[in-house]
Each structure stands twice: as structure tokens, then as C-alpha cells.
Design an enzyme around this catalytic site. Structure first.
Site, PDB file in Angstrom:
ATOM      1  N   ALA A 100       0.831  -1.209   0.000  1.00 61.03           N
ATOM      2  CA  ALA A 100       0.000   0.000   0.000  1.00 61.03           C
ATOM      3  C   ALA A 100       0.859   1.249   0.000  1.00 61.03           C
ATOM      4  O   ALA A 100       0.575   2.226  -0.702  1.00 61.03           O
ATOM      5  CB  ALA A 100      -0.926  -0.011   1.209  1.00 61.03           C
ATOM      6  N   HIS A 123       9.142  -7.989  -3.310  1.00 60.78           N
ATOM      7  CA  HIS A 123       7.831  -8.581  -3.596  1.00 60.78           C
ATOM      8  C   HIS A 123       7.438  -8.157  -5.009  1.00 60.78           C
ATOM      9  O   HIS A 123       7.692  -7.020  -5.414  1.00 60.78           O
ATOM     10  CB  HIS A 123       6.815  -8.087  -2.569  1.00 60.78           C
ATOM     11  CG  HIS A 123       5.470  -8.764  -2.620  1.00 60.78           C
ATOM     12  ND1 HIS A 123       5.265  -9.978  -3.249  1.00 60.78           N
ATOM     13  CD2 HIS A 123       4.265  -8.388  -2.110  1.00 60.78           C
ATOM     14  CE1 HIS A 123       4.000 -10.319  -3.106  1.00 60.78           C
ATOM     15  NE2 HIS A 123       3.363  -9.379  -2.431  1.00 60.78           N
TER      16      HIS A 123
END
Length: 348
Positions: A100, A123
Site C-alpha cells: 500500500a 515482492h
């Protein structure tokens, strides 16, 4: 790089023996590594790199996390900066913020992704679903990934124990022609025991599937189901918890982690062996359709969208805390708190 046999499938793997710390220093000589974010992965990876002798700085907004970085030895104005200044100084920008947070700071860091720099992720989320995230990197930089297969705390603790965490690696964009060496050097620098090859897309899909599946979501579902059935049939909380969780985590998991499930079965009673072999099939058949549904949801981008939508809600943190509080206060995990106190090491 060596080819290793994993259950009859050959994969590319890099170990410390093949790619030494000296070689990592040679590859990264003169490079300033800017670690952006000091939350989950940031502390472990940055401290390991620093302890291994690399030139590391931190980029972090003011606040509690900034203060944590100071407590860990990072010095404002020398090795600790705001995000923009760290990105400007860094030759390698390690973007270790939450998914986020990556979305929210992307417009801030993108101007500093200048020709020849390296953008590093742990990631594949932001790049894999960049049609949704908007994280489209410039064409004239390297974009790479090293993804430790564990939490940031584990990255650090295994390093301090003289061990290493397994990591995957991937190269999304190789502008300089040197992206492979940079990737492996950073992987060795953060303390990886070995690195196995993947892609951003495969890492993102497998990671989200694992988190929702056997690593977190499925295991809680399985444990709570068994605990509830035992309690509903008159077993005490301590008995239900010990037979569901405590024996699994304290006795059996170390056995199959060390030498495999077959070895663990061989070192249990004949009654346990027979029951496990008879019942693993029905559990597999019941669970596999759920995993297939989960995988399809992840691969389609649906799970990524759910995550982005949830994290963007202004009351997300409050809602999350309510859900975690309910989990924490459930009878099974309240029982866990008591059982932990009764373990021999805590009851001397």
C-alpha cells in the site's frame, strides 16, 4: 549458478559458495544502497547489508518508524534521510515499503529513478499488477527482486545466528546488462542462504497464495476447526489446544522441518502413522478445490485489488485492529497465552 534437482525438476540456484561475499563487494563497489522504508523488511535487510560492510542509507518519513531507525544506529543526516533525499543519493533504491505504501510514494520516488540506477523490490506485487498499481518503471533502469522467504525479523535473526534465509530472485528489466550480478550480490549481502530463480509474476502469485493458504489463512482455519470440534465434544481448552496447536508447533514441526514428513511419520507411534496416512487423502481432497479457487483469485488480480481497496479505506487500521482483537481474544488463542506460560523455559 548451478542446476539443482528438486523432486525431479531442475532449477537454477545460487549459493554463497558460488557467489562469495568478496564477489558481492566487488560487484557493489562504489554503489550507495538506499533502503526506502523501515517497517517489516527494511530493518533486517539494511542492518545485514551494513554489518556485511556495504554502503547503506535509509529513507524514511518522520515518525515512530524513523525513531526506530535511530535506535537501531542510523544517524540523521549521515545514514538516515527523508525518502526523497535518500532516493536522490542512492545508486540502488531498495523499495521495502508495504504494498500500500509503495503505491502512495511511487509518484514521489519516480523522478529519482534516473538512467542507470537499480530499483529493487522484495515482492512482485507492484510490478506484476502495475495496470492496477500504476508502478511502471522507466525503461532506462534495472528492475530486480530478491524476496526472502520469511519475515523481516527472521531475515535478521537467522543472520545473527550465522545462518541464512532462503530467497527467490528475479530480473524484470536489465538496462545495464549487469542486473544479474547486482541481484545476486544484494541477495548474498542481505544474508540469503541460497537464492532460487523466479519471475516477478510467479513470486507475486505464489506469495499471495501462500499467505492466504498454508502459511496463514488455511492454517488458522484448520486449527480453529479442530479446536472447536474437540471443545464441542467435551474436551477441555488445554487438552484441545495441546492436541491441535502445541504438539504441532513444539514437537512435530521441528521433525518434518529437519528431515521431511516421511521421517516425522516414521518417528511417531504406529497408531499416529496409520491415522495420518489414512486421513491425509480426505483432507487433501477437501482442501485442494479451495486452494484452486484461491489460486485463480490471486492470478486474476482479484486478491491484489481487494488488498488495494481495503488498504485505501480511511478506517482500514481501525477495522484491522478489530479483526485481530477478535482473533487474539478467541478462546483458543487465550488458551495459548496460558500454555506458553506453562512451558518449562518460562516456568523455572
Amino acid at each position: 549458478m548451478a542446476q539443482m534437482n528438486f523432486g525431479g525438476v531442475m532449477e537454477n540456484v545460487v549459493t554463497r559458495g558460488e557467489f562469495s561475499m568478496d564477489k558481492a563487494h566487488e560487484v557493489l563497489a562504489g554503489k550507495k544502497i538506499a533502503v526506502i522504508g523501515y517497517g517489516v523488511q527494511g530493518p533486517g535487510q539494511s542492518l545485514n547489508l551494513k554489518d556485511n560492510g556495504f554502503d547503506v542509507i535509509i529513507g524514511q518519513r518522520q515518525g515512530k518508524t524513523y525513531e526506530k531507525a535511530i535506535k537501531d544506529g542510523w544517524v540523521p543526516g549521515k545514514t538516515l534521510f527523508g525518502i526523497e533525499e535518500a532516493c536522490e543519493k542512492g545508486d540502488i533504491i531498495m523499495l521495502l515499503l508495504s504494498d500500500a505504501a509503495v503505491l502512495s510514494v511511487w509518484p514521489t520516488i519516480k523522478p529519482y529513478l534516473t538512467t542507470g540506477k537499480t530499483l529493487y523490490f522484495s515482492h512482485g506485487f507492484a510490478i506484476t499488477w502495475n495496470d492496477r498499481t500504476g508502478c511502471v518503471p522507466p525503461k532506462d533502469i534495472d528492475v530486480i527482486m530478491v524476496a526472502p522467504k520469511g519475515s523481516g525479523a527472521t531475515v535478521r535473526s537467522l543472520f545473527l545466528e550465522g545462518r541464512g534465509i532462503n530467497s527467490s530472485y528475479a530480473i524484470y528489466q536489465d538496462y545495464t546488462g549487469k542486473a544479474y550480478d547486482t541481484t545476486i550480490a544484494l541477495g548474498i549481502g542481505i544474508g540469503s542462504g541460497y537464492l532460487f530463480e523466479t519471475t516477478f509474476q510467479r513470486e507475486a502469485v505464489s506469495d499471495l497464495t501462500g499467505e492466504r493458504g498454508s502459511l496463514m489463512g488455511a492454517i488458522q482455519g484448520l486449527l480453529s476447526a479442530q479446536y472447536e470440534v474437540l471443545r464441542e465434544n467435551g474436551h477441555s481448552p488445554s487438552e484441545a489446544f495441546n492436541e491441535t496447536v502445541e504438539e504441532l508447533t513444539q514437537s512435530l514441526m521441528p521433525l518434518f522441518a529437519a528431515k521431511g514428513m516421511d521421517w516425522m511419520y516414521a518417528n511417531c507411534s504406529t497408531t499416529a502413522q496409520r491415522g495420518a496416512l489414512d486421513w491425509m487423502g480426505p483432507f487433501h481432497d477437501a482442501i485442494k478445490p479451495v486452494v484452486q479457487k484461491l489460486y485463480a483469485s490471486v492470478k486474476s488480480g482479484n486478491e491484489a485489488q481487494i488488498s488495494m481497496d481495503s488498504n485505501s479505506k480511511p478506517d482500514y487500521r481501525e477495522g484491522l485492529e478489530r479483526e485481530l482483537k477478535a482473533l487474539r481474544e478467541s478462546e483458543m488463542w487465550q488458551t495459548a497465552a496460558t500454555v506458553r506460560k506453562l512451558r518449562p523455559e518460562n516456568n523455572k
